[in-house]
Design an enzyme around this catalytic site. Structure first.
Site, short mmCIF file in Angstrom:
data_model
loop_
_atom_site.label_atom_id
_atom_site.label_comp_id
_atom_site.label_asym_id
_atom_site.label_seq_id
_atom_site.Cartn_x
_atom_site.Cartn_y
_atom_site.Cartn_z
N SER A 89 11.50 47.71 22.04
CA SER A 89 10.09 47.73 22.44
C SER A 89 9.18 47.52 21.22
O SER A 89 9.58 47.77 20.07
CB SER A 89 9.75 49.07 23.09
OG SER A 89 9.77 50.11 22.13
N GLU B 172 22.61 53.59 23.04
CA GLU B 172 23.50 54.63 23.55
C GLU B 172 23.67 54.55 25.06
O GLU B 172 24.51 55.26 25.64
CB GLU B 172 22.98 56.02 23.16
CG GLU B 172 21.64 56.41 23.69
CD GLU B 172 20.46 55.91 22.85
OE1 GLU B 172 19.37 56.49 22.99
OE2 GLU B 172 20.62 54.93 22.08
N CYS C 261 13.90 40.30 27.59
CA CYS C 261 12.66 40.07 26.85
C CYS C 261 12.17 38.64 27.05
O CYS C 261 11.02 38.33 26.74
CB CYS C 261 12.84 40.37 25.37
SG CYS C 261 13.95 39.25 24.51
N LYS D 37 24.06 49.83 15.02
CA LYS D 37 23.69 50.99 15.84
C LYS D 37 23.25 50.44 17.19
O LYS D 37 22.11 50.05 17.38
CB LYS D 37 22.55 51.78 15.18
CG LYS D 37 22.47 53.27 15.58
CD LYS D 37 22.26 53.54 17.05
CE LYS D 37 20.84 53.25 17.50
NZ LYS D 37 20.65 53.60 18.97
N PHE E 2 19.59 47.97 24.98
CA PHE E 2 20.57 48.08 26.06
C PHE E 2 20.73 46.80 26.86
O PHE E 2 21.76 46.58 27.49
CB PHE E 2 20.17 49.21 27.02
CG PHE E 2 18.98 48.89 27.91
CD1 PHE E 2 19.13 48.18 29.09
CD2 PHE E 2 17.70 49.31 27.56
CE1 PHE E 2 18.04 47.87 29.90
CE2 PHE E 2 16.62 49.02 28.37
CZ PHE E 2 16.79 48.29 29.53
N GLU F 27 4.40 45.55 29.43
CA GLU F 27 5.71 45.05 29.83
C GLU F 27 6.33 46.02 30.84
O GLU F 27 6.49 47.20 30.56
CB GLU F 27 6.61 44.92 28.61
CG GLU F 27 7.97 44.33 28.91
CD GLU F 27 8.82 44.18 27.65
OE1 GLU F 27 9.53 43.16 27.54
OE2 GLU F 27 8.78 45.07 26.78
#
Length: 498
Positions: A226, A176, A281, A173, A149, A383
């Protein structure tokens, strides 16, 4: 309510699963759309579309494929404002940051415009008597990308830009949580001249992910997310015989030496720690000052900067960062802040009580600052992915080098110093994939390559640059001879060039 559909075979396709995800406006907390979650059959339809398109697309010469990339680049630039507004409305990052997100992806598309040069093979004339040897890079077939995201523009373009330019077709993909922008990118790619089926977008959750990982016609999968999910994607994808590059989490450190330009370092750390609400990240959530004086001075400077930092809605041009992506993520970050307090770190600034007038239901968090953080604390080891900066004090250069080297993550690291020898030694010794020297977010330019070490990356190939070209192609080597004259006797030993 607006429905966000799949993009398959060059057109919008409504979902048939009856399952939907809610897409929120992080500024207000309101549901603004719903996104269809794909069935296994819908994923297969996207793959079959890509499979049909791939043979013809691979036969298009590299220069003509590059022209599509050039036109796509122009369309992105022409529609930048619209695209940034879409991104900000679903992610929450401020407009300027959304434009930066899209621009960094566009830079990989610019690299892909030079794909004819990157695909040139090797050639040896006269490798043996009358024998020439040459190699060629050829596409794999259908590739897939599973993206997070936090960069809904940049990371998809990192993946499909190179994959499609070398002759593959692609199934994306996206997350969402903010799925509209990737669909709009696919529409613009078709407008740029790509045949239908070259780029498809399917939305979904684990059902879609597993369908891509298991599909026999998907030859390569690229993932960013992740570390636990990255490991899962890598394990399941490689078990199915696919090439997989899976980028995971991070806990990037900023080492501040006693000789650093503290004024500049403070500005750099603020932007790297709190920009995009820390949802990067390559954010810099841990600062490691060397020596008590450095730590004390840096703390005071950070406090002064935090007092001037403006958090606002994503459309506020004066805001430096906006809300986090969801209510669940806001709660997760808040829980980590409480955990830091419980573990004994000093909570210098607490961002949990922040509210923006008129947007009380938005997913806003103010900047948080911890001092006296220890390496044994979970908040350091894990994280957080939010606007939380931790100060971990050290007494020596050796101790500072050891912290990122021994951490489970190894994505990025930075050192702030005026000493060239110290910087050179640090860059050589630290066990991290990307190093910045007086550069707080060391994301390489598009014609180099992006990738971390340890639990920050699974697989042997990095994103974009020539590593991306190698990941999305296979090498074929041809040994050729054109004999003349008498027929030679059969040889029953391995041929050599002796």
């Amino acid at each position: 309510m607006r429905d966000i559909t799949h993009f398959i075979d060059g057109q919008s396709v409504a979902g048939t699963s009856g399952r939907y995800g809610e897409v929120f406006n992080p500024n207000t907390g309101e549901v603004q759309a719903r996104v269809a979650l794909a069935t296994v059959g819908e994923v297969d339809a996207a793959v079959q579309s890509a499979l049909r398109a791939q043979i013809g697309w691979a036969q298009v010469n590299p220069q003509r494929r590059a022209r599509v990339m050039f036109d796509f680049k122009r369309l992105i630039e022409d529609n930048m404002n619209e695209l940034a507004e879409i991104l900000s409305s679903e992610h929450g990052k401020v407009i300027a940051d959304s434009k930066g997100d899209i621009q960094r992806g566009l830079e990989v598309v610019e690299f892909a415009c030079g794909i004819p040069h990157a695909l040139k093979g090797e050639y040896t004339e006269g490798a043996g008597p009358g024998i020439d040897v040459y190699s060629m890079r050829q596409p794999l077939g259908v590739a897939a990308g599973i993206t997070p995201f936090n960069f809904p523009g940049m990371i998809p373009m990192w993946m499909f830009g190179v994959a499609i330019a070398v002759g593959n077709t692609f199934v994306l993909k996206p997350s969402e949580k903010d799925p509209t922008l990737p669909v709009r990118l696919a529409e613009l790619f078709m407008e740029a001249g790509a045949p239908k089926g070259v780029l498809n977008v399917v939305h979904g959750d684990k059902v879609s992910v597993d369908a891509l990982l298991d599909h026999p016609d998907v030859k390569a999968v690229s993932f960013v997310g992740s570390s636990d999910i990255a490991h899962y994607v890598y394990s399941r994808g490689t078990a199915a015989g696919k090439r997989v590059q899976a980028m995971g989490g991070a806990k990037n450190h900023g080492i501040v030496m006693p000789d650093a330009d503290l004024a500049q370092a403070t500005k750099d750390i603020m932007g790297a720690a709190y920009g995009s609400a820390g949802e990067r990240c390559m954010a810099l959530p841990v600062v490691v000052p060397v020596g008590k004086k450095t730590a004390d001075d840096l703390r005071e400077r950070l406090l002064a900067e935090i007092e001037t930092l403006k958090v606002g809605v994503s459309t506020d041009a004066a805001a430096q960062y906006g809300p986090v992506v969801s209510a669940a993520h806001k709660q997760k970050i808040s829980d980590y802040i409480q955990l830091g307090v419980d573990e004994g770190a000093e909570l210098v600034v607490d961002g949990r009580g922040f509210q923006l007038q008129g947007y009380e239901n938005g997913y806003f968090l103010g900047p948080t600052l911890f001092d006296q953080v220890k390496p044994t604390m979970r908040t350091y080891q894990e994280e957080i992915f939010g606007p939380v900066l931790q100060v971990l004090r050290t007494e020596s250069f050796e101790e500072a080098v050891a912290l990122p080297t021994n951490h489970q993550y190894g994505n990025g690291v930075a050192i702030f110093t005026r000493n060239g020898r110290a910087a050179r030694e640090f860059a050589s010794r630290v066990q991290v994939g990307m190093v910045g020297i007086n550069v707080p977010i060391p994301v390489p330019v598009a014609y180099h390559t992006f990738g971390g070490w340890k639990r920050s990356a699974f697989g042997d190939a990095n994103q974009h640059g020539m590593e991306g070209v190698r990941f999305y192609t296979k090498v074929k080597t041809v040994t050729a001879r054109w004999p003349e004259g008498a027929v030679e006797d059969s040889a029953f030993v391995i041929p050599t060039m002796k």
